[in-house]
Design a protein around this motif. Structure first.
Motif, mmCIF file in Angstrom:
data_model
loop_
_atom_site.group_PDB
_atom_site.id
_atom_site.type_symbol
_atom_site.label_atom_id
_atom_site.label_comp_id
_atom_site.label_asym_id
_atom_site.label_seq_id
_atom_site.Cartn_x
_atom_site.Cartn_y
_atom_site.Cartn_z
ATOM 1 N N GLY A 1 0.808 -1.220 0.000
ATOM 2 C CA GLY A 1 0.000 0.000 0.000
ATOM 3 C C GLY A 1 0.837 1.264 0.000
ATOM 4 N N ASN A 2 2.144 1.134 0.183
ATOM 5 C CA ASN A 2 3.032 2.298 0.080
ATOM 6 C C ASN A 2 3.031 2.792 -1.360
ATOM 7 O OD1 ASN A 2 3.656 1.765 2.756
ATOM 8 N ND2 ASN A 2 5.689 0.964 2.314
ATOM 9 N N LYS A 3 3.177 4.116 -1.529
ATOM 10 C CA LYS A 3 3.110 4.690 -2.883
ATOM 11 C C LYS A 3 4.173 5.781 -3.031
ATOM 12 C CE LYS A 3 -0.151 7.822 -4.816
ATOM 13 N NZ LYS A 3 -1.555 8.185 -4.999
ATOM 14 N N TYR A 4 4.871 5.747 -4.163
ATOM 15 C CA TYR A 4 5.853 6.793 -4.490
ATOM 16 C C TYR A 4 5.443 7.459 -5.792
ATOM 17 C CZ TYR A 4 10.106 9.148 -5.941
ATOM 18 O OH TYR A 4 11.003 10.098 -6.357
ATOM 19 N N MET A 5 5.420 8.791 -5.761
ATOM 20 C CA MET A 5 5.179 9.584 -6.980
ATOM 21 C C MET A 5 6.348 10.546 -7.127
ATOM 22 S SD MET A 5 1.100 10.548 -6.784
ATOM 23 C CE MET A 5 1.443 11.914 -5.721
ATOM 24 N N GLY A 6 7.026 10.482 -8.259
ATOM 25 C CA GLY A 6 8.133 11.399 -8.457
ATOM 26 C C GLY A 6 9.104 10.925 -9.507
ATOM 27 N N GLU A 7 10.345 11.327 -9.309
ATOM 28 C CA GLU A 7 11.395 11.044 -10.279
ATOM 29 C C GLU A 7 12.079 9.713 -9.971
ATOM 30 O OE1 GLU A 7 13.820 14.627 -11.281
ATOM 31 O OE2 GLU A 7 12.586 15.548 -9.706
ATOM 32 N N TRP A 8 12.464 9.024 -11.049
ATOM 33 C CA TRP A 8 13.126 7.736 -10.975
ATOM 34 C C TRP A 8 14.412 7.773 -11.803
ATOM 35 C CZ3 TRP A 8 10.925 3.758 -8.145
ATOM 36 C CH2 TRP A 8 9.600 3.926 -7.771
ATOM 37 N N LYS A 9 15.387 6.977 -11.377
ATOM 38 C CA LYS A 9 16.620 6.823 -12.136
ATOM 39 C C LYS A 9 17.171 5.428 -11.845
ATOM 40 C CE LYS A 9 20.906 9.315 -13.093
ATOM 41 N NZ LYS A 9 21.703 10.498 -12.717
ATOM 42 N N PHE A 10 17.468 4.681 -12.879
ATOM 43 C CA PHE A 10 18.005 3.323 -12.741
ATOM 44 C C PHE A 10 17.096 2.439 -11.876
ATOM 45 C CE2 PHE A 10 21.876 6.058 -13.077
ATOM 46 C CZ PHE A 10 22.141 5.770 -14.409
ATOM 47 N N GLY A 11 15.781 2.668 -11.942
ATOM 48 C CA GLY A 11 14.829 1.845 -11.207
ATOM 49 C C GLY A 11 14.627 2.236 -9.761
ATOM 50 N N LEU A 12 15.270 3.308 -9.318
ATOM 51 C CA LEU A 12 15.176 3.745 -7.923
ATOM 52 C C LEU A 12 14.615 5.159 -7.826
ATOM 53 C CD1 LEU A 12 18.688 2.517 -6.753
ATOM 54 C CD2 LEU A 12 16.487 1.459 -6.226
ATOM 55 N N GLU A 13 14.002 5.472 -6.672
ATOM 56 C CA GLU A 13 13.538 6.827 -6.413
ATOM 57 C C GLU A 13 14.772 7.736 -6.425
ATOM 58 O OE1 GLU A 13 13.170 4.140 -4.490
ATOM 59 O OE2 GLU A 13 11.211 4.073 -3.565
ATOM 60 N N HIS A 14 14.738 8.770 -7.254
ATOM 61 C CA HIS A 14 15.923 9.628 -7.403
ATOM 62 C C HIS A 14 15.470 10.987 -7.918
ATOM 63 C CE1 HIS A 14 20.312 10.072 -7.722
ATOM 64 N NE2 HIS A 14 20.036 10.899 -8.727
ATOM 65 N N GLY A 15 15.675 12.022 -7.107
ATOM 66 C CA GLY A 15 15.205 13.364 -7.435
ATOM 67 C C GLY A 15 14.106 13.760 -6.469
ATOM 68 N N LYS A 16 13.164 14.571 -6.937
ATOM 69 C CA LYS A 16 12.064 15.014 -6.078
ATOM 70 C C LYS A 16 10.921 14.017 -6.127
ATOM 71 C CE LYS A 16 13.106 19.884 -6.561
ATOM 72 N NZ LYS A 16 12.643 21.197 -7.005
ATOM 73 N N GLY A 17 10.321 13.787 -4.936
ATOM 74 C CA GLY A 17 9.211 12.856 -4.910
ATOM 75 C C GLY A 17 8.429 12.905 -3.617
ATOM 76 N N VAL A 18 7.340 12.143 -3.617
ATOM 77 C CA VAL A 18 6.468 12.004 -2.450
ATOM 78 C C VAL A 18 6.310 10.512 -2.185
ATOM 79 C CG1 VAL A 18 4.173 12.421 -1.496
ATOM 80 C CG2 VAL A 18 5.216 14.112 -3.033
ATOM 81 N N LEU A 19 6.693 10.099 -0.975
ATOM 82 C CA LEU A 19 6.543 8.715 -0.555
ATOM 83 C C LEU A 19 5.474 8.686 0.528
ATOM 84 C CD1 LEU A 19 7.431 5.744 -0.529
ATOM 85 C CD2 LEU A 19 9.214 6.389 1.107
ATOM 86 N N THR A 20 4.366 8.016 0.242
ATOM 87 C CA THR A 20 3.258 7.905 1.191
ATOM 88 C C THR A 20 3.151 6.458 1.635
ATOM 89 O OG1 THR A 20 2.108 9.674 0.017
ATOM 90 C CG2 THR A 20 0.815 8.364 1.561
ATOM 91 N N TYR A 21 3.268 6.252 2.939
ATOM 92 C CA TYR A 21 3.169 4.910 3.508
ATOM 93 C C TYR A 21 1.707 4.557 3.738
ATOM 94 C CZ TYR A 21 8.166 5.308 4.314
ATOM 95 O OH TYR A 21 9.515 5.468 4.136
ATOM 96 N N ALA A 22 1.393 3.285 3.755
ATOM 97 C CA ALA A 22 0.028 2.818 3.998
ATOM 98 C C ALA A 22 -0.485 3.314 5.351
ATOM 99 C CB ALA A 22 -0.027 1.297 3.930
ATOM 100 N N SER A 23 0.436 3.558 6.294
ATOM 101 C CA SER A 23 0.077 4.040 7.635
ATOM 102 C C SER A 23 -0.395 5.492 7.636
ATOM 103 C CB SER A 23 1.278 3.923 8.568
ATOM 104 O OG SER A 23 2.317 4.809 8.137
ATOM 105 N N GLY A 24 -0.139 6.208 6.524
ATOM 106 C CA GLY A 24 -0.495 7.624 6.443
ATOM 107 C C GLY A 24 0.692 8.555 6.603
ATOM 108 N N THR A 25 1.844 8.016 7.015
ATOM 109 C CA THR A 25 3.064 8.817 7.103
ATOM 110 C C THR A 25 3.491 9.206 5.701
ATOM 111 O OG1 THR A 25 3.753 7.677 9.114
ATOM 112 C CG2 THR A 25 5.480 8.784 7.852
ATOM 113 N N GLU A 26 3.994 10.436 5.553
ATOM 114 C CA GLU A 26 4.377 10.915 4.224
ATOM 115 C C GLU A 26 5.712 11.651 4.286
ATOM 116 O OE1 GLU A 26 1.615 12.751 1.056
ATOM 117 O OE2 GLU A 26 2.400 14.445 2.209
#
Length: 143
Positions: A13-38
């Motif tokens: 249920g965790n979700k990442y929206m943003g920039e990717w590089k080489f298959g990894l989160e890289h650059g600016k982004g938003v990581l939202t955990y299923a728990s509601g932590t962001e």
């Protein structure tokens, strides 16, 4: 591999929206955990790295510098709900712990100001809400 802008949702249920590089989160982004932590901020090769802000469902918020997934450098932690509601720490972190110069201000107005070491008060003064010195820590011991 993921590269460029995009959104990924894990089975957890965790979700990442943003920039990717080489298959990894890289650059600016938003990581939202299923728990509601962001976490909103910068990433480097899959880890929080650079400027960012964590916000927890209870209202706690940590804003500052991150290095390889840990708080590192100048940060501000504001407590939302619960026992420490209204408390605030402004200062340095190292490897996710208070380390270096910083001030912890309680909602009552009392302040612990000075040096922290490995998450613990080290060399600092304790003042009441009027600025009167009411205690000290010297080399980790309360005086």
């Amino acid at each position: 591999k993921r590269h460029g802008q995009g959104t990924f949702i894990w089975v957890s249920g965790n979700k990442y929206m943003g920039e990717w590089k080489f298959g990894l989160e890289h650059g600016k982004g938003v990581l939202t955990y299923a728990s509601g932590t962001e976490y909103v901020g910068q990433f480097q090769f899959g880890e929080e790295h650079g400027q960012g802000t964590y916000t927890w469902p209870g209202g706690d918020q940590l804003t500052g510098e991150w290095q390889f997934g840990e708080e590192h450098g100048q940060c501000t932690y504001i407590f939302g709900k619960g026992e420490w509601q209204g408390d605030k720490y402004v200062g340095e972190y190292k490897n996710g712990l208070r380390h270096g110069q910083g001030t912890y201000t309680y909602s009552t107005g009392n302040k612990y100001s000075g040096e922290w070491k490995d998450g613990k008060p080290w060399n600092l003064t304790i003042a009441d809400k009027n600025g009167n010195i009411i205690g000290k820590f010297v080399n980790g011991g309360r005086k």
